[in-house]
Design a protein around this motif. Sequence first.
Motif, PDB file in Angstrom:
ATOM      1  N   ARG A   1       0.854  -1.193   0.000  1.00 41.99           N
ATOM      2  CA  ARG A   1       0.000   0.000   0.000  1.00 41.99           C
ATOM      3  C   ARG A   1       0.890   1.243   0.000  1.00 41.99           C
ATOM      4  NH1 ARG A   1      -3.710  -0.350   5.022  1.00 41.99           N
ATOM      5  NH2 ARG A   1      -1.685   0.243   5.773  1.00 41.99           N
ATOM      6  N   SER A   2       0.590   2.179  -0.864  1.00 39.32           N
ATOM      7  CA  SER A   2       1.438   3.369  -1.000  1.00 39.32           C
ATOM      8  C   SER A   2       1.393   4.276   0.210  1.00 39.32           C
ATOM      9  CB  SER A   2       1.052   4.143  -2.256  1.00 39.32           C
ATOM     10  OG  SER A   2      -0.295   4.556  -2.181  1.00 39.32           O
ATOM     11  N   GLU A   3       0.332   4.213   1.025  1.00 44.30           N
ATOM     12  CA  GLU A   3       0.247   5.103   2.184  1.00 44.30           C
ATOM     13  C   GLU A   3       1.078   4.640   3.385  1.00 44.30           C
ATOM     14  OE1 GLU A   3      -3.412   2.391   2.396  1.00 44.30           O
ATOM     15  OE2 GLU A   3      -2.348   3.459   0.830  1.00 44.30           O
ATOM     16  N   THR A   4       1.602   3.422   3.347  1.00 44.32           N
ATOM     17  CA  THR A   4       2.444   2.945   4.442  1.00 44.32           C
ATOM     18  C   THR A   4       3.818   3.583   4.331  1.00 44.32           C
ATOM     19  OG1 THR A   4       1.304   0.816   4.485  1.00 44.32           O
ATOM     20  CG2 THR A   4       3.453   0.908   5.546  1.00 44.32           C
ATOM     21  N   PRO A   5       4.333   4.157   5.446  1.00 46.56           N
ATOM     22  CA  PRO A   5       5.682   4.736   5.389  1.00 46.56           C
ATOM     23  C   PRO A   5       6.724   3.659   5.072  1.00 46.56           C
ATOM     24  CG  PRO A   5       4.720   4.955   7.595  1.00 46.56           C
ATOM     25  CD  PRO A   5       3.721   4.256   6.748  1.00 46.56           C
ATOM     26  N   SER A   6       7.830   4.083   4.515  1.00 43.09           N
ATOM     27  CA  SER A   6       8.914   3.158   4.180  1.00 43.09           C
ATOM     28  C   SER A   6       9.712   2.806   5.426  1.00 43.09           C
ATOM     29  CB  SER A   6       9.858   3.805   3.170  1.00 43.09           C
ATOM     30  OG  SER A   6       9.169   4.124   1.996  1.00 43.09           O
ATOM     31  N   PRO A   7      10.207   1.567   5.512  1.00 45.45           N
ATOM     32  CA  PRO A   7      11.069   1.214   6.647  1.00 45.45           C
ATOM     33  C   PRO A   7      12.424   1.899   6.501  1.00 45.45           C
ATOM     34  CG  PRO A   7      10.993  -0.584   5.087  1.00 45.45           C
ATOM     35  CD  PRO A   7      10.025   0.448   4.592  1.00 45.45           C
ATOM     36  N   THR A   8      12.964   2.370   7.608  1.00 41.39           N
ATOM     37  CA  THR A   8      14.273   3.026   7.593  1.00 41.39           C
ATOM     38  C   THR A   8      15.300   2.261   8.410  1.00 41.39           C
ATOM     39  OG1 THR A   8      13.615   4.425   9.450  1.00 41.39           O
ATOM     40  CG2 THR A   8      13.295   5.320   7.227  1.00 41.39           C
ATOM     41  N   ALA A   9      14.842   1.430   9.335  1.00 37.19           N
ATOM     42  CA  ALA A   9      15.747   0.650  10.186  1.00 37.19           C
ATOM     43  C   ALA A   9      15.028  -0.602  10.655  1.00 37.19           C
ATOM     44  CB  ALA A   9      16.185   1.476  11.388  1.00 37.19           C
ATOM     45  N   LEU A  10      15.786  -1.679  10.756  1.00 39.98           N
ATOM     46  CA  LEU A  10      15.232  -2.958  11.187  1.00 39.98           C
ATOM     47  C   LEU A  10      16.292  -3.650  12.029  1.00 39.98           C
ATOM     48  CD1 LEU A  10      12.680  -4.763  10.541  1.00 39.98           C
ATOM     49  CD2 LEU A  10      14.086  -5.828   8.795  1.00 39.98           C
ATOM     50  N   THR A  11      15.964  -3.918  13.304  1.00 42.10           N
ATOM     51  CA  THR A  11      16.930  -4.531  14.213  1.00 42.10           C
ATOM     52  C   THR A  11      16.263  -5.642  15.003  1.00 42.10           C
ATOM     53  OG1 THR A  11      17.999  -2.380  14.481  1.00 42.10           O
ATOM     54  CG2 THR A  11      18.589  -4.081  16.072  1.00 42.10           C
ATOM     55  N   LEU A  12      16.884  -6.821  15.007  1.00 43.91           N
ATOM     56  CA  LEU A  12      16.435  -7.915  15.864  1.00 43.91           C
ATOM     57  C   LEU A  12      17.161  -7.794  17.203  1.00 43.91           C
ATOM     58  CD1 LEU A  12      16.553 -11.018  13.470  1.00 43.91           C
ATOM     59  CD2 LEU A  12      14.515  -9.908  14.399  1.00 43.91           C
ATOM     60  N   HIS A  13      16.405  -7.780  18.287  1.00 45.46           N
ATOM     61  CA  HIS A  13      16.981  -7.745  19.636  1.00 45.46           C
ATOM     62  C   HIS A  13      16.715  -9.109  20.278  1.00 45.46           C
ATOM     63  CE1 HIS A  13      17.782  -3.406  19.586  1.00 45.46           C
ATOM     64  NE2 HIS A  13      16.607  -3.268  19.004  1.00 45.46           N
ATOM     65  N   GLY A  14      17.701  -9.987  20.224  1.00 43.93           N
ATOM     66  CA  GLY A  14      17.533 -11.350  20.704  1.00 43.93           C
ATOM     67  C   GLY A  14      17.275 -11.453  22.194  1.00 43.93           C
TER      68      GLY A  14
END
Length: 136
Positions: free
Chosen positions: A5-18
């Motif tokens: 969907r075009s209205e969803t903001p784009s991801p800028t950061a993705l971090t897994l915290h185990g």
Amino acid sequence: MAGLRSETPSPTALTLHGASRVLEIGFSDGSTYRIPFELMRVCSPSAEVQGHGPGQEVLQTGKRDVDVVSLEPVGNYGVKPTFSDGHDSGIFSWDYLHFLGTQQAQLWDDYERRLREAGVDRDAPMAAKAGHACGH
């Protein structure tokens, strides 16, 4: 375009915290969400969890300590996690991760209500079919 969907903001950061078992995801609108692995697992968009139509959802239990052991990109629209219980068939679009982040409190409330209605505990071993998954 962030996802489907075009209205969803784009991801800028993705971090897994185990250690804390959360996926932290930042979006272009400045929002950041910390989504517990357990919530991701019990609300997986996979057919295994959501079913193939209304009423076919499977209530997930025993997922409190689930980990994400790997996270693979899927095109330009999402990621596919592999969970420590072997579940790896859900593709989490940026749209769906944004939904999980923005609706987290309501999803937890709904999950806990469904557990009560099914008469099962959050930590109970998985039954063959115990009720409904997350709605979206």
